[in-house]
Design a protein around this motif. Sequence first.
Motif, PDB file in Angstrom:
ATOM      1  N   ASN A  98       0.688  -0.959   0.072  1.00 48.67           N
ATOM      2  CA  ASN A  98       0.306  -0.230  -0.041  1.00 48.67           C
ATOM      3  C   ASN A  98       0.560   1.149  -0.034  1.00 48.67           C
ATOM      4  O   ASN A  98       2.219   1.737   0.785  1.00 48.67           O
ATOM      5  CB  ASN A  98      -0.609  -0.236   0.790  1.00 48.67           C
ATOM      6  N   SER A  99       0.784   1.910  -0.881  1.00 50.86           N
ATOM      7  CA  SER A  99       1.783   3.445  -1.442  1.00 50.86           C
ATOM      8  C   SER A  99       1.596   4.117  -0.329  1.00 50.86           C
ATOM      9  O   SER A  99       2.347   5.174   0.000  1.00 50.86           O
ATOM     10  CB  SER A  99       1.728   3.558  -2.587  1.00 50.86           C
ATOM     11  N   VAL A 100       0.113   4.639   0.250  1.00 45.99           N
ATOM     12  CA  VAL A 100      -0.027   5.481   0.745  1.00 45.99           C
ATOM     13  C   VAL A 100       0.166   4.929   2.673  1.00 45.99           C
ATOM     14  O   VAL A 100       0.483   6.466   2.791  1.00 45.99           O
ATOM     15  CB  VAL A 100      -2.245   5.288   0.984  1.00 45.99           C
ATOM     16  N   GLN A 101       0.228   4.313   2.742  1.00 44.22           N
ATOM     17  CA  GLN A 101       0.773   4.106   4.256  1.00 44.22           C
ATOM     18  C   GLN A 101       2.116   3.231   3.687  1.00 44.22           C
ATOM     19  O   GLN A 101       3.028   3.388   5.336  1.00 44.22           O
ATOM     20  CB  GLN A 101      -0.019   2.311   4.869  1.00 44.22           C
ATOM     21  N   ASP A 102       2.674   2.839   3.217  1.00 45.35           N
ATOM     22  CA  ASP A 102       4.284   2.579   2.843  1.00 45.35           C
ATOM     23  C   ASP A 102       4.219   1.723   3.383  1.00 45.35           C
ATOM     24  O   ASP A 102       5.178   1.344   4.153  1.00 45.35           O
ATOM     25  CB  ASP A 102       5.123   3.642   2.998  1.00 45.35           C
ATOM     26  N   ARG A 103       3.657   0.035   3.565  1.00 47.28           N
ATOM     27  CA  ARG A 103       3.385  -0.984   4.181  1.00 47.28           C
ATOM     28  C   ARG A 103       3.062  -1.895   3.336  1.00 47.28           C
ATOM     29  O   ARG A 103       1.927  -1.666   1.984  1.00 47.28           O
ATOM     30  CB  ARG A 103       3.397  -0.750   5.991  1.00 47.28           C
ATOM     31  N   VAL A 104       3.428  -3.526   3.930  1.00 46.15           N
ATOM     32  CA  VAL A 104       2.965  -4.647   2.640  1.00 46.15           C
ATOM     33  C   VAL A 104       1.483  -4.705   3.584  1.00 46.15           C
ATOM     34  O   VAL A 104       1.850  -5.103   5.500  1.00 46.15           O
ATOM     35  CB  VAL A 104       3.607  -5.206   2.599  1.00 46.15           C
ATOM     36  N   VAL A 105       0.232  -5.061   3.264  1.00 51.79           N
ATOM     37  CA  VAL A 105      -1.153  -5.577   4.061  1.00 51.79           C
ATOM     38  C   VAL A 105      -1.346  -6.705   3.338  1.00 51.79           C
ATOM     39  O   VAL A 105      -0.780  -7.103   1.993  1.00 51.79           O
ATOM     40  CB  VAL A 105      -1.901  -4.647   3.771  1.00 51.79           C
ATOM     41  N   ALA A 106      -2.357  -7.645   4.071  1.00 49.25           N
ATOM     42  CA  ALA A 106      -2.389  -9.060   3.550  1.00 49.25           C
ATOM     43  C   ALA A 106      -3.872  -8.589   3.934  1.00 49.25           C
ATOM     44  O   ALA A 106      -4.427  -8.828   4.845  1.00 49.25           O
ATOM     45  CB  ALA A 106      -1.398 -10.309   4.378  1.00 49.25           C
ATOM     46  N   PHE A 107      -4.252 -10.017   2.790  1.00 53.29           N
ATOM     47  CA  PHE A 107      -5.964 -10.130   2.505  1.00 53.29           C
ATOM     48  C   PHE A 107      -5.945 -12.252   2.732  1.00 53.29           C
ATOM     49  O   PHE A 107      -5.233 -12.476   2.048  1.00 53.29           O
ATOM     50  CB  PHE A 107      -6.001  -9.446   1.736  1.00 53.29           C
ATOM     51  N   TYR A 108      -6.934 -12.649   2.920  1.00 58.23           N
ATOM     52  CA  TYR A 108      -7.362 -13.885   3.226  1.00 58.23           C
ATOM     53  C   TYR A 108      -8.314 -13.961   3.079  1.00 58.23           C
ATOM     54  O   TYR A 108      -9.518 -13.551   4.309  1.00 58.23           O
ATOM     55  CB  TYR A 108      -6.376 -14.438   4.836  1.00 58.23           C
ATOM     56  N   PRO A 109      -9.582 -15.326   2.892  1.00 58.12           N
ATOM     57  CA  PRO A 109     -10.455 -15.281   2.727  1.00 58.12           C
ATOM     58  C   PRO A 109     -11.355 -16.111   3.619  1.00 58.12           C
ATOM     59  O   PRO A 109     -11.321 -16.237   4.279  1.00 58.12           O
ATOM     60  CB  PRO A 109     -10.686 -15.740   1.016  1.00 58.12           C
ATOM     61  N   GLY A 110     -12.692 -15.411   3.489  1.00 58.96           N
ATOM     62  CA  GLY A 110     -13.800 -16.446   4.979  1.00 58.96           C
ATOM     63  C   GLY A 110     -15.105 -16.033   4.349  1.00 58.96           C
ATOM     64  O   GLY A 110     -14.924 -15.221   3.593  1.00 58.96           O
ATOM     65  N   PRO A 111     -16.001 -16.297   5.397  1.00 56.34           N
ATOM     66  CA  PRO A 111     -17.361 -16.138   5.207  1.00 56.34           C
ATOM     67  C   PRO A 111     -17.769 -14.683   4.994  1.00 56.34           C
ATOM     68  O   PRO A 111     -18.649 -14.532   3.983  1.00 56.34           O
ATOM     69  CB  PRO A 111     -17.954 -16.959   6.322  1.00 56.34           C
ATOM     70  N   ALA A 112     -17.047 -13.321   5.381  1.00 53.08           N
ATOM     71  CA  ALA A 112     -17.081 -12.196   5.593  1.00 53.08           C
ATOM     72  C   ALA A 112     -17.128 -11.655   4.362  1.00 53.08           C
ATOM     73  O   ALA A 112     -16.741 -10.251   4.328  1.00 53.08           O
ATOM     74  CB  ALA A 112     -16.836 -11.488   7.207  1.00 53.08           C
ATOM     75  N   GLY A 113     -15.750 -11.870   3.784  1.00 53.24           N
ATOM     76  CA  GLY A 113     -15.441 -11.341   2.433  1.00 53.24           C
ATOM     77  C   GLY A 113     -13.515 -12.170   2.612  1.00 53.24           C
ATOM     78  O   GLY A 113     -13.139 -12.516   3.467  1.00 53.24           O
ATOM     79  N   ALA A 114     -13.061 -10.771   2.488  1.00 52.68           N
ATOM     80  CA  ALA A 114     -11.733 -10.283   2.191  1.00 52.68           C
ATOM     81  C   ALA A 114     -10.945  -9.977   4.048  1.00 52.68           C
ATOM     82  O   ALA A 114     -11.847  -8.760   4.154  1.00 52.68           O
ATOM     83  CB  ALA A 114     -11.069  -9.518   1.575  1.00 52.68           C
ATOM     84  N   THR A 115     -10.651 -10.048   4.981  1.00 55.16           N
ATOM     85  CA  THR A 115      -9.677  -9.960   5.937  1.00 55.16           C
ATOM     86  C   THR A 115      -8.516  -9.617   6.074  1.00 55.16           C
ATOM     87  O   THR A 115      -7.427 -10.120   5.736  1.00 55.16           O
ATOM     88  CB  THR A 115      -9.820 -10.865   7.330  1.00 55.16           C
TER      89      THR A 115
END
Length: 217
Positions: A107-124
């Motif tokens: 994420n260039s705005v936060q200048d950090r790497v973020v992770a998303f993983y799937p689940g019943p509510a969508g992406a966490t």
Amino acid sequence: MRTTGRQGSPAAALLRIARERPRPADGERCELCAAPVGEDHAHVVNVDSRALLCGCRACCLLFADEGADLRYRAVPDRYLRFEGLTMDGRAWDELQIPVGLAFLFRNSVQDRVVAFYPGPAGATESELPLDAWERVVKAAPELSVLRSDVEALLVRRSDGGGGSCHLVPIDACYELVGRLRTLWRGFDGGQEAHTAMDAFFAQVDGRSRPAAGIEAR
């Protein structure tokens, strides 16, 4: 600087396109200029909100300059395969990802790497420990080809400790998460979700080329 309405800037060109093109009565359309788009259209990322917008070819070309500091960025159609690159159990645990499938992007705005993983509510979303991610990249410097905001590292870990690792367009990841949301059962997703994952990764692997020899941009 972010885009402004100055003459000759992408924003000014976008405003001219929006004024000149009539708004279609129905069907899918570009969310930037209202031009009609086909079903198999490209996307643009709003860097600030991380929202995906449907884009026509003209608008995507306006925001395709990787070196420009723009509010919007076109999502490229690049698929890469990292041969032999897997995250071992220790690295996976350090990244604090609780399931065996995740996509990671910078994420260039936060200048950090973020992770998303799937689940019943969508992406966490999970903010990765920076030192843990830096150790992963140090061990596999080829991962530095990842383009901020518009490309993601899609990682799947198998029960035996192996798995697969691909670089994919960010919209492909959201497509996968949306598909899994409707199928997810229990903690690990259930059989239908895993079948969908298998089909998706087979498609990704078929579109991917080896990442070896590709330089960071």
